[in-house]
Design an enzyme around this catalytic site. Structure first.
Site, short mmCIF file in Angstrom:
data_model
loop_
_atom_site.label_atom_id
_atom_site.label_comp_id
_atom_site.label_asym_id
_atom_site.label_seq_id
_atom_site.Cartn_x
_atom_site.Cartn_y
_atom_site.Cartn_z
N SER A 127 0.79 -1.23 0.00
CA SER A 127 0.00 0.00 0.00
C SER A 127 0.82 1.28 0.00
O SER A 127 0.24 2.38 0.00
CB SER A 127 -0.96 0.01 1.20
OG SER A 127 -2.01 -0.90 0.98
N LYS A 130 -0.27 3.71 -2.61
CA LYS A 130 -1.34 4.71 -2.51
C LYS A 130 -0.81 6.14 -2.49
O LYS A 130 -1.55 7.08 -2.77
CB LYS A 130 -2.19 4.43 -1.28
CG LYS A 130 -2.99 3.12 -1.37
CD LYS A 130 -3.84 2.90 -0.13
CE LYS A 130 -4.73 1.67 -0.27
NZ LYS A 130 -4.01 0.40 -0.18
N SER A 184 -5.35 3.12 4.79
CA SER A 184 -5.00 2.20 3.70
C SER A 184 -6.22 1.48 3.15
O SER A 184 -6.17 0.29 2.83
CB SER A 184 -3.96 1.18 4.19
OG SER A 184 -3.05 0.88 3.16
#
Length: 348
Positions: A127, A130, A184
């Protein structure tokens, strides 16, 4: 005349008695001398007792740093892992031990490398992806107040991860970006890409172009969430990503937010979200940007921009083994930067 001779003889006898002890007394003296010689002789022959470094299978304090020879090789007698087993700061082996497979610490202003470990090795980044998703969405200047609804397309079918953003949930683009960076949230990140002009595929292509423009040549993105292990990068490349992301006030604010609540339009229930990085809630940390990541292929990951010992630094930790290892490594870095003369010199 005879009386004088008698007196002289008597004096000689007395002197002899004084100078030479009686047989019994002489025997006592000889016995003491012999005993003393025997004691000295035994003491000279008795071997010196050696220190025992290992007792009952456990090393003593003396053994922790005492090397021993086994088969002609030096082996370490210690119950703890050597700092040399887990990487070392550039040019000074063993001073800082981290359990993350790949790590780097740099001065955020000068770019000086303070610590490096496997920093050029590409690996899945989960993640951490992101951050690039947020950068691309903001670069497209899409309105943050525009409302977006979560659909079936946003549901994870690769890892089958759960989400509290139920299908039908409607939030603003800014709220979705907030949840993607802070908690997340995979559905939130996917919705940001799906609703951008051109759709998800065009969004991913833009992510890769942006990575190339930043000099992230060991980086590839295959989705906007990080759920796929095809999203790879190196610790060195992620320094560039963190530097770029830190220029966006929205990313700084959303990624370091402690929590966010909203009432779902689907069931009217209150949902509370918290930051996946517990360090943002610590009074001892000054964090300007944060992002965590995890999938089984990537391990526990963490990137941060933080001010430590009055110096802004970027920390990248990839593939940490264990739930709290990346947090432990971050705290070890902080302590090292605050106490080590070598670290302070490099940090500037």
């Amino acid at each position: 005349m005879q009386s004088r001779l008698s007196a002289l003889i008597a004096g000689i006898v007395v002197m002899c008695l004084v100078s030479f002890p009686a047989p019994a007394e002489a025997a006592k003296v000889n016995k003491k001398q012999a005993s003393s010689k025997t004691i000295r002789s035994k003491a000279a022959k008795k071997p010196v007792k050696k220190l025992r470094y290992v007792r009952k299978g456990k090393p003593s304090k003396l053994a922790l740093n005492k090397p021993r020879l086994r088969g002609g090789k030096i082996t370490r007698v210690s119950t703890r892992a050597s700092t040399l087993d887990f990487g070392a700061p550039i040019g000074n082996p063993g001073e800082l031990a981290l359990y993350s497979s790949s790590a780097v610490v740099v001065n955020a202003v000068s770019g000086e490398r303070i610590y490096g470990k496997n920093s050029n090795s590409p690996a899945p980044i989960a993640s951490i992806t992101k951050l690039m998703t947020a950068i691309v969405a903001l670069d497209m200047h899409l309105p943050l107040h525009e409302y977006i609804t979560i659909t079936e397309e946003d549901v994870d079918t690769l890892k089958n991860t759960s989400s509290r953003l139920m299908v039908g949930t409607t939030l603003s683009r800014g709220e979705l970006m907030h949840l993607a960076l802070m908690s997340s949230e995979n559905r939130a990140a996917h919705a940001l890409a799906r609703t951008a002009p051109g759709g998800t595929e065009a969004f991913i292509a833009r992510m890769n172009r942006t990575a190339q423009s930043l000099g992230m040549y060991r980086t590839t993105f295959a989705d906007p969430t990080g759920l796929t292990s095809a999203n790879v990068s190196s610790a060195e490349d992620l320094i560039r990503l963190v530097q770029a992301a830190h220029h966006y006030p929205e990313i700084r604010a959303y990624s370091t937010s402690e929590g966010y609540n909203f009432v779902s339009n689907v069931n009217n229930r209150l949902y509370e979200f918290r930051n996946t990085n517990p360090l943002v809630r610590s009074q001892s940390w000054q964090i300007g940007l944060s992002k965590t990541g995890y999938i089984s292929e990537a391990g526990k990951c963490l990137v941060m921009q933080a001010t430590i010992n009055d110096t802004p630094v970027i920390i990248v930790l990839l593939d940490s083994d264990g739930k709290l290892t990346r947090i432990g490594d971050a705290n070890r870095i902080k302590k090292w930067l605050e106490t080590s003369p070598v670290a302070m010199l490099r940090a500037g």
